[in-house]
Enzyme design. Structure first.
Site, PDB file in Angstrom:
ATOM      1  CG  PHE A  11      -7.837  28.981  88.792  1.00 56.64           C
ATOM      2  CD1 PHE A  11      -6.925  28.551  89.755  1.00 56.64           C
ATOM      3  CD2 PHE A  11      -8.928  28.161  88.485  1.00 56.64           C
ATOM      4  CE1 PHE A  11      -7.097  27.331  90.396  1.00 56.64           C
ATOM      5  CE2 PHE A  11      -9.098  26.948  89.125  1.00 56.64           C
ATOM      6  CZ  PHE A  11      -8.186  26.526  90.076  1.00 56.64           C
ATOM      7  N   GLY A  36      -8.083  37.707  84.564  1.00 66.58           N
ATOM      8  CA  GLY A  36      -6.830  37.204  85.136  1.00 66.58           C
ATOM      9  C   GLY A  36      -6.042  38.314  85.796  1.00 66.58           C
ATOM     10  CB  VAL A  57      -6.650  35.544  71.994  1.00 69.91           C
ATOM     11  CG1 VAL A  57      -5.363  35.497  72.772  1.00 69.91           C
ATOM     12  CG2 VAL A  57      -7.835  35.065  72.836  1.00 69.91           C
ATOM     13  CB  SER A  75     -13.006  31.569  78.108  1.00 67.07           C
ATOM     14  OG  SER A  75     -14.409  31.662  78.241  1.00 67.07           O
ATOM     15  NE  ARG A 106      -0.205  32.411  61.112  1.00 69.31           N
ATOM     16  CZ  ARG A 106      -1.127  32.894  61.951  1.00 69.31           C
ATOM     17  NH1 ARG A 106      -2.405  32.826  61.630  1.00 69.31           N
ATOM     18  NH2 ARG A 106      -0.777  33.438  63.116  1.00 69.31           N
ATOM     19  CB  ALA A 114      -9.630  25.314  78.374  1.00 70.68           C
ATOM     20  CE1 TYR A 145     -17.076  29.753  80.074  1.00 71.03           C
ATOM     21  CE2 TYR A 145     -18.559  28.202  81.128  1.00 71.03           C
ATOM     22  CZ  TYR A 145     -17.269  28.614  80.834  1.00 71.03           C
ATOM     23  OH  TYR A 145     -16.187  27.887  81.278  1.00 71.03           O
ATOM     24  CE  LYS A 149     -14.959  28.074  77.531  1.00 74.97           C
ATOM     25  NZ  LYS A 149     -13.502  28.055  77.416  1.00 74.97           N
ATOM     26  CB  THR A 175     -10.889  23.096  88.073  1.00 72.66           C
ATOM     27  OG1 THR A 175     -11.230  22.028  87.190  1.00 72.66           O
ATOM     28  CG2 THR A 175      -9.435  22.968  88.485  1.00 72.66           C
TER      29      THR A 175
HETATM   30  N1  LIG Z   1     -12.072  26.736  86.639  1.00 74.45           N
HETATM   31  C1  LIG Z   1     -13.045  25.933  86.260  1.00 74.45           C
HETATM   32  O1  LIG Z   1     -13.723  25.319  87.097  1.00 74.45           O
HETATM   33  C2  LIG Z   1     -13.343  25.721  84.788  1.00 74.45           C
HETATM   34  C3  LIG Z   1     -14.371  24.817  84.462  1.00 74.45           C
HETATM   35  C4  LIG Z   1     -14.662  24.618  83.125  1.00 74.45           C
HETATM   36  C5  LIG Z   1     -13.930  25.244  82.128  1.00 74.45           C
HETATM   37  N2  LIG Z   1     -12.950  26.111  82.471  1.00 74.45           N
HETATM   38  C6  LIG Z   1     -12.234  26.788  81.364  1.00 74.45           C
HETATM   39  O2  LIG Z   1     -10.845  26.832  81.628  1.00 74.45           O
HETATM   40  C7  LIG Z   1     -10.301  28.066  81.141  1.00 74.45           C
HETATM   41  C8  LIG Z   1      -9.575  28.784  82.268  1.00 74.45           C
HETATM   42  O3  LIG Z   1     -10.515  29.088  83.293  1.00 74.45           O
HETATM   43  P1  LIG Z   1     -10.086  29.713  84.686  1.00 74.45           P
HETATM   44  O4  LIG Z   1     -10.919  29.085  85.713  1.00 74.45           O
HETATM   45  O5  LIG Z   1      -8.614  29.685  84.807  1.00 74.45           O
HETATM   46  O6  LIG Z   1     -10.614  31.200  84.492  1.00 74.45           O
HETATM   47  P2  LIG Z   1      -9.839  32.599  84.654  1.00 74.45           P
HETATM   48  O7  LIG Z   1     -10.845  33.677  84.482  1.00 74.45           O
HETATM   49  O8  LIG Z   1      -9.027  32.589  85.885  1.00 74.45           O
HETATM   50  O9  LIG Z   1      -8.869  32.558  83.394  1.00 74.45           O
HETATM   51  C9  LIG Z   1      -9.258  32.922  82.102  1.00 74.45           C
HETATM   52  C10 LIG Z   1      -8.221  33.889  81.543  1.00 74.45           C
HETATM   53  O10 LIG Z   1      -8.561  34.235  80.193  1.00 74.45           O
HETATM   54  C11 LIG Z   1      -8.264  35.626  80.029  1.00 74.45           C
HETATM   55  N3  LIG Z   1      -9.032  36.121  78.886  1.00 74.45           N
HETATM   56  C12 LIG Z   1     -10.384  36.187  78.766  1.00 74.45           C
HETATM   57  N4  LIG Z   1     -10.700  36.688  77.560  1.00 74.45           N
HETATM   58  C13 LIG Z   1      -9.528  36.952  76.915  1.00 74.45           C
HETATM   59  C14 LIG Z   1      -9.192  37.472  75.628  1.00 74.45           C
HETATM   60  N5  LIG Z   1     -10.124  37.849  74.761  1.00 74.45           N
HETATM   61  N6  LIG Z   1      -7.876  37.597  75.313  1.00 74.45           N
HETATM   62  C15 LIG Z   1      -6.907  37.207  76.174  1.00 74.45           C
HETATM   63  N7  LIG Z   1      -7.164  36.709  77.399  1.00 74.45           N
HETATM   64  C16 LIG Z   1      -8.465  36.581  77.757  1.00 74.45           C
HETATM   65  C17 LIG Z   1      -8.654  36.245  81.364  1.00 74.45           C
HETATM   66  O11 LIG Z   1      -8.079  37.504  81.598  1.00 74.45           O
HETATM   67  C18 LIG Z   1      -8.140  35.184  82.343  1.00 74.45           C
HETATM   68  O12 LIG Z   1      -6.801  35.426  82.718  1.00 74.45           O
HETATM   69  C19 LIG Z   1     -11.466  28.858  80.567  1.00 74.45           C
HETATM   70  O13 LIG Z   1     -11.501  28.669  79.170  1.00 74.45           O
HETATM   71  C20 LIG Z   1     -12.682  28.232  81.227  1.00 74.45           C
HETATM   72  O14 LIG Z   1     -13.823  28.354  80.412  1.00 74.45           O
HETATM   73  C21 LIG Z   1     -12.643  26.374  83.776  1.00 74.45           C
END
Ligand SMILES: NC(=O)c1ccc[n+]([C@@H]2O[C@H](COP(=O)([O-])OP(=O)(O)OC[C@H]3O[C@@H](n4cnc5c(N)ncnc54)[C@H](O)[C@@H]3O)[C@@H](O)[C@H]2O)c1
Length: 317
Positions: A11, A36, A57, A75, A106, A114, A145, A149, A175
């Site tokens: 997202f 995702g 990753v 994540s 590197r 994030a 979780y 973090k 968000t």
């Molecule tokens: N959306 C929110 O309200 C919010 C709030 C606090 C923190 N965050 C942080 O922001 C970041 C993005 O969140 P989001 O809401 O877009 O979530 P999301 O699930 O839409 O996006 C996370 C992406 O990370 C990918 N992913 C997970 N593990 C992976 C790995 N090992 N290798 C490669 N890709 C991997 C998933 O496939 C996904 O596309 C995250 O780190 C989340 O913790 C989001």
């Protein structure tokens, strides 16, 4: 500049990629698509400055060519997803963060993590300010979780202190916006999905717990400003407008024109009772605060979810 973005098909990651491409950068987008979806970046496919690589990753990976910045968003992020995949969640915060930091080191590239307001756990200080250390249950179901973090923040600070990596830590609060997954259990898509289908809106507990919601374009602007700043300690990014879940449900009903009833379910374990960012630091250091009103942000989001529920949006959101 060539930027590496992990979690790019998610997202927030996909909106960040849009922004970086619009600014004229090249993007190497990494994602294993565990939560995702390629749908989020399909409009960038074929763009000469956008390259997508399916990659986990948490395992060593190759990046050929220049790396001018590393944005680590990968994540599991929603409670439903991380409760179903606790080990993967811990790995993305631990090994994933470390491998992305190694990449930045590197290439002598800046790095942005994030992180999350979940670092504050069920906070005893309200609103949450960056100097508050939090109230996290280290062994509860959500700890995979929260602690992943908190470790990610710790290893990021260690790479900064030991290797001099130019690191930044964004503590992101709730968000929302287009491209959230429909069924990831987060309150915005859950309520919208239920309201648009005319199904009961499920409220956990009494609905008196509070949240504050930041529209995704505001968040991406905050991430960008933080990335270009000299701040290495965590910075809260979120919308300080706080409301109860019951008030939020009412907003959703009005905006969708739904008269779906509310259904009350037991509160999940360790669910935070209050959540509101103190964004004094972001205002002072980044001259940043959210601009998009809840009504405007929800209108865009409702339009997107209507499209998804009725068979997929016709244009990129
Ligand atoms: N959306 C929110 O309200 C919010 C709030 C606090 C923190 N965050 C942080 O922001 C970041 C993005 O969140 P989001 O809401 O877009 O979530 P999301 O699930 O839409 O996006 C996370 C992406 O990370 C990918 N992913 C997970 N593990 C992976 C790995 N090992 N290798 C490669 N890709 C991997 C998933 O496939 C996904 O596309 C995250 O780190 C989340 O913790 C989001």
């Amino acid at each position: 500049m060539r930027y590496v973005v992990s979690g790019a098909a998610g997202f927030i990651g996909s909106h960040l990629c849009d922004r970086l491409i619009a600014e004229g950068h090249s993007v190497l987008a990494l994602d294993n698509c565990i939560t995702g979806s390629m749908r989020n970046v399909c409009h960038l496919e074929g763009h000469p400055r956008f390259e997508f690589r399916e990659c986990d990753v948490t395992k060593p990976f190759e990046t050929d060519g220049a790396v001018d910045a590393v944005w680590h968003l990968a994540s599991l992020a929603s409670p439903k997803d991380y409760l179903a995949h606790p080990i993967e969640t811990l790995e993305s915060g631990a090994q994933g963060t470390q491998l992305m930091l190694d990449l930045a080191r590197r290439h002598e590239a800046p790095f942005l993590l994030a992180s999350t307001s979940e670092c504050y756990g069920d906070p005893a200080v309200h609103p949450q300010v960056e100097t508050y250390w939090g109230n996290v249950n280290p062994v509860g179901p959500r700890s995979c979780y929260d602690e992943s973090k908190r470790y990610a923040e710790a290893v990021t600070m260690a790479f900064h202190r030991v290797y001099g990596v130019n690191t930044h830590i964004a503590r992101i609060f709730n968000t929302y916006g287009p491209r959230m997954q429909l069924h990831d259990g987060r309150v915005v898509p859950a309520f919208l999905d239920q309201a648009l289908r005319g199904e009961p809106i499920t409220v956990f507990g009494s609905g008196a717990q509070t949240r504050s919601f930041c529209y995704v374009s505001d968040l991406v602007e905050g991430l960008s400003r933080l990335f270009h700043s000299t701040e290495h300690y965590p910075v809260n990014l979120g919308n300080p407008r706080e409301m109860t879940i019951l008030e939020f449900a009412e907003h959703i009903r009005v905006l969708t024109g739904s008269n779906a009833p509310l259904e009350f379910l037991p509160l999940p374990e360790d669910d935070p009772r209050q959540r509101q960012p103190d964004i004094t630091k972001a205002r002072r250091l980044l001259n940043w605060e959210p601009r998009v009103t809840l009504e405007e942000g929800l209108r865009h989001t409702v339009e997107y979810f209507r499209g998804r529920i009725e068979g997929g949006p016709s244009k990129p959101a």
